[in-house]
Write a protein that holds these residues in place. Sequence first.
Motif, PDB file in Angstrom:
ATOM      1  N   TRP A 516       0.868  -1.183   0.000  1.00 42.12           N
ATOM      2  CA  TRP A 516       0.000   0.000   0.000  1.00 42.12           C
ATOM      3  C   TRP A 516       0.901   1.228   0.000  1.00 42.12           C
ATOM      4  O   TRP A 516       1.531   1.552   0.998  1.00 42.12           O
ATOM      5  N   GLN A 517       0.964   1.908  -1.134  1.00 39.40           N
ATOM      6  CA  GLN A 517       1.878   3.030  -1.315  1.00 39.40           C
ATOM      7  C   GLN A 517       1.083   4.335  -1.394  1.00 39.40           C
ATOM      8  O   GLN A 517       0.105   4.448  -2.131  1.00 39.40           O
ATOM      9  N   VAL A 518       1.539   5.359  -0.638  1.00 37.85           N
ATOM     10  CA  VAL A 518       0.867   6.649  -0.567  1.00 37.85           C
ATOM     11  C   VAL A 518       1.486   7.598  -1.587  1.00 37.85           C
ATOM     12  O   VAL A 518       2.711   7.608  -1.785  1.00 37.85           O
ATOM     13  N   ARG A 519       0.634   8.391  -2.206  1.00 36.38           N
ATOM     14  CA  ARG A 519       1.128   9.395  -3.147  1.00 36.38           C
ATOM     15  C   ARG A 519       2.053  10.390  -2.428  1.00 36.38           C
ATOM     16  O   ARG A 519       1.728  10.849  -1.316  1.00 36.38           O
ATOM     17  N   PRO A 520       3.172  10.766  -3.000  1.00 34.24           N
ATOM     18  CA  PRO A 520       4.069  11.732  -2.338  1.00 34.24           C
ATOM     19  C   PRO A 520       3.356  13.052  -2.055  1.00 34.24           C
ATOM     20  O   PRO A 520       2.577  13.541  -2.871  1.00 34.24           O
ATOM     21  N   LEU A 521       3.634  13.640  -0.892  1.00 34.53           N
ATOM     22  CA  LEU A 521       2.985  14.872  -0.469  1.00 34.53           C
ATOM     23  C   LEU A 521       3.704  16.084  -1.038  1.00 34.53           C
ATOM     24  O   LEU A 521       4.937  16.095  -1.176  1.00 34.53           O
ATOM     25  N   THR A 522       2.925  17.127  -1.336  1.00 32.94           N
ATOM     26  CA  THR A 522       3.501  18.393  -1.767  1.00 32.94           C
ATOM     27  C   THR A 522       3.918  19.210  -0.543  1.00 32.94           C
ATOM     28  O   THR A 522       3.582  18.879   0.595  1.00 32.94           O
ATOM     29  N   GLU A 523       4.617  20.310  -0.777  1.00 34.65           N
ATOM     30  CA  GLU A 523       5.060  21.155   0.322  1.00 34.65           C
ATOM     31  C   GLU A 523       3.874  21.797   1.034  1.00 34.65           C
ATOM     32  O   GLU A 523       3.884  21.964   2.254  1.00 34.65           O
ATOM     33  N   GLU A 524       2.835  22.178   0.278  1.00 30.53           N
ATOM     34  CA  GLU A 524       1.649  22.762   0.908  1.00 30.53           C
ATOM     35  C   GLU A 524       0.939  21.746   1.797  1.00 30.53           C
ATOM     36  O   GLU A 524       0.454  22.089   2.887  1.00 30.53           O
ATOM     37  N   GLN A 525       0.874  20.522   1.354  1.00 33.04           N
ATOM     38  CA  GLN A 525       0.236  19.484   2.162  1.00 33.04           C
ATOM     39  C   GLN A 525       1.030  19.196   3.422  1.00 33.04           C
ATOM     40  O   GLN A 525       0.465  19.028   4.506  1.00 33.04           O
ATOM     41  N   LYS A 526       2.353  19.168   3.310  1.00 36.64           N
ATOM     42  CA  LYS A 526       3.182  18.956   4.493  1.00 36.64           C
ATOM     43  C   LYS A 526       3.009  20.098   5.492  1.00 36.64           C
ATOM     44  O   LYS A 526       2.952  19.869   6.707  1.00 36.64           O
ATOM     45  N   ALA A 527       2.913  21.332   4.983  1.00 39.12           N
ATOM     46  CA  ALA A 527       2.737  22.482   5.877  1.00 39.12           C
ATOM     47  C   ALA A 527       1.397  22.416   6.604  1.00 39.12           C
ATOM     48  O   ALA A 527       1.303  22.807   7.774  1.00 39.12           O
ATOM     49  N   LEU A 528       0.358  21.910   5.940  1.00 33.27           N
ATOM     50  CA  LEU A 528      -0.949  21.791   6.581  1.00 33.27           C
ATOM     51  C   LEU A 528      -0.909  20.782   7.722  1.00 33.27           C
ATOM     52  O   LEU A 528      -1.423  21.053   8.825  1.00 33.27           O
ATOM     53  N   PHE A 529      -0.318  19.627   7.501  1.00 33.52           N
ATOM     54  CA  PHE A 529      -0.211  18.626   8.566  1.00 33.52           C
ATOM     55  C   PHE A 529       0.618  19.162   9.735  1.00 33.52           C
ATOM     56  O   PHE A 529       0.295  18.907  10.901  1.00 33.52           O
ATOM     57  N   GLN A 530       1.646  19.914   9.416  1.00 31.19           N
ATOM     58  CA  GLN A 530       2.494  20.466  10.472  1.00 31.19           C
ATOM     59  C   GLN A 530       1.735  21.517  11.276  1.00 31.19           C
ATOM     60  O   GLN A 530       1.862  21.588  12.503  1.00 31.19           O
ATOM     61  N   ALA A 531       0.940  22.347  10.611  1.00 27.76           N
ATOM     62  CA  ALA A 531       0.186  23.381  11.317  1.00 27.76           C
ATOM     63  C   ALA A 531      -0.844  22.781  12.260  1.00 27.76           C
ATOM     64  O   ALA A 531      -1.118  23.333  13.333  1.00 27.76           O
ATOM     65  N   LEU A 532      -1.423  21.649  11.890  1.00 21.26           N
ATOM     66  CA  LEU A 532      -2.426  20.995  12.734  1.00 21.26           C
ATOM     67  C   LEU A 532      -1.808  20.006  13.712  1.00 21.26           C
ATOM     68  O   LEU A 532      -2.548  19.353  14.464  1.00 21.26           O
ATOM     69  N   LYS A 533      -0.473  19.882  13.698  1.00 25.70           N
ATOM     70  CA  LYS A 533       0.233  18.964  14.599  1.00 25.70           C
ATOM     71  C   LYS A 533      -0.264  17.528  14.417  1.00 25.70           C
ATOM     72  O   LYS A 533      -0.496  16.797  15.383  1.00 25.70           O
ATOM     73  N   VAL A 534      -0.433  17.147  13.166  1.00 22.07           N
ATOM     74  CA  VAL A 534      -0.875  15.796  12.795  1.00 22.07           C
ATOM     75  C   VAL A 534       0.242  15.130  12.016  1.00 22.07           C
ATOM     76  O   VAL A 534       0.828  15.737  11.102  1.00 22.07           O
ATOM     77  N   ASP A 535       0.570  13.893  12.366  1.00 19.44           N
ATOM     78  CA  ASP A 535       1.618  13.162  11.660  1.00 19.44           C
ATOM     79  C   ASP A 535       1.239  12.935  10.202  1.00 19.44           C
ATOM     80  O   ASP A 535       0.078  12.627   9.886  1.00 19.44           O
ATOM     81  N   ARG A 536       2.220  13.086   9.320  1.00 22.97           N
ATOM     82  CA  ARG A 536       1.967  12.838   7.905  1.00 22.97           C
ATOM     83  C   ARG A 536       1.862  11.338   7.644  1.00 22.97           C
ATOM     84  O   ARG A 536       2.496  10.543   8.329  1.00 22.97           O
ATOM     85  N   PRO A 537       1.085  10.940   6.652  1.00 24.35           N
ATOM     86  CA  PRO A 537       1.010   9.502   6.331  1.00 24.35           C
ATOM     87  C   PRO A 537       2.341   9.012   5.794  1.00 24.35           C
ATOM     88  O   PRO A 537       3.033   9.720   5.051  1.00 24.35           O
ATOM     89  N   PRO A 538       2.753   7.791   6.130  1.00 30.22           N
ATOM     90  CA  PRO A 538       4.034   7.257   5.636  1.00 30.22           C
ATOM     91  C   PRO A 538       3.963   6.961   4.145  1.00 30.22           C
ATOM     92  O   PRO A 538       2.876   6.832   3.556  1.00 30.22           O
TER      93      PRO A 538
END
Length: 551
Positions: A516-538
């Motif tokens: 099960w492979q996750v699509r690579p995240l963009t920089e905007e998506q990474k910033a959103l997860f970081q702002a909400l203090k939620v771990d990014r999907p592996p």
Amino acid sequence: MYVRTVTSKGIQYAQLAHNVRDPKTGQPRAQVLYTFGRVDQLDLDALRRLVRSIARFLPPDEQAQLQKDLGMEWPFRYLGSLKLGGTWLLDGLWRRLGIQKTLQRLLKARHYQTPIERLLFAMVANRALAPSSKLAIEKWVAQDVYIDQLPAVEVHQLYRAMDFLLEAAEAIQREVFWTLANLFNLEVDVIFFDTTTAYFEIEGEDADGLRRWGHSADDHPKMAQVVIGLAVTRDGIPVRCWVWPGNTGDQNVVAEVKRDLNGWKLNRVVVVLDTGFNSEANRRILQGAGDHYIIGEKLRVGPQGVPAEALRRAASTAGFPTGWRSRRSWSEGIAPPAGASSSSATPRRPSGTARSGSPSWPSFASGSKRSNRSRARRIPRQPASCGPTRPSAATCARRGRATGHRRGQGSPRSRPRREVRDQQLRRLLPAEDLVYGYKQLWQVERVHRDLKHTVDVRPMYHRLDDRIRSHVLLCWLALLMIRVAENETGQTWRQMRDLVAPIDVGRHATAHGEVWQVRPLTEEQKALFQALKVDRPPHYLKIVTPTRKTA
């Protein structure tokens, strides 16, 4: 080169061999290259890998024909994909806000065989991402989205989870409120409350139930409805909800709301209400235990006889204009919508004055110039001490007022009384806080709008009263997480939802199992997860290896 079988002591063995010519006799004989072992214990997966490895050297058309003839799978096969971004983001907020721990603690003594907490999260996530019926959630979970530890659901399991949610509604709302208060340092000294309605697609009404005819806020007067009440903090976070029959008036719910909020044993609380809740009985209820409140009042003299001019001066002293239509104070943490002007973004103008918790004095008055003029005509004039005719310039100068003022506005009898009232007004609550507090009732209106247009609380298709209440609780939980996300990021929920929508997880079948492979995240998506203090999907969500069956 070929595979042959030989028998020794009644047991067959498979061997890879080829024929070579004997140099002495000149006769061909078989030469064994590899022994696969006993025929009844062959490693079939190893044989398939050998065939695929050999087939690589064949032309593509022959490879395809060989795979078709032998019925073998390709070494890498795409099985499909599931949406991951929205559910992963909400699941992280669900855990961060402590909702999962609260539900697990309440479920510990129940011994359910079904994952009630996961089922409740699935329904809440559905309201926030793609609102649909409970029956449609079966397909949504199984085919559209990935929810951790919940590969599939059945509708009867959802109804069972809704029953538990209603049984534990009081404890869940209290625990979630205190978790939010501790996590975000919520200012709970001011609680905004208002009601709205949600209709049903039915004909008629229930003789004894929640679905009743009443004054509709959705412009559906011929449809049965329920009345929904929401308590909202000054940050716009809904912390509690209520459901009443559709024919319930605003005047009849204040006592229940006050009693439920007192059960949380909060510190000093100022309850802000709109004009529809203003009555002598409700004011007595709100004054209980020395509490304060701000309540809307029509643009005329209040029940205590305080002139509106004094209230208007208290508001202007605090630096606020008398007209609210062109100005707006947004609460900290939430920016106005993009492209919205100050006038277009302004919510419904308050219908009148706001009254503090004191049993004697209102807090301030405000309104447009037109409303002030119409109100001034309704104010009963005090008897003029200058006589029925306009006083002279000397008389007016001696009495400390300008020539030509209206009768009674500066007479020796009214001025001291007016000054005393102004001083008592300022001693209760600062006029600036009162004006700002009442103006923030737009927070409740915004919550009502999102309740109807984002999580789609209506129309409702439930029939039983318990299911109706549970449905509203699910919408409240979805709206709670949405508002927290908006406050943390400064973005709207639609922007965040669209940003994480492309994140999906692809399922691939390999010779060693599923990947099960996750699509690579963009920089905007990474910033959103970081702002909400939620771990990014592996990058690799999980790898499923086949388990061998042992005899």
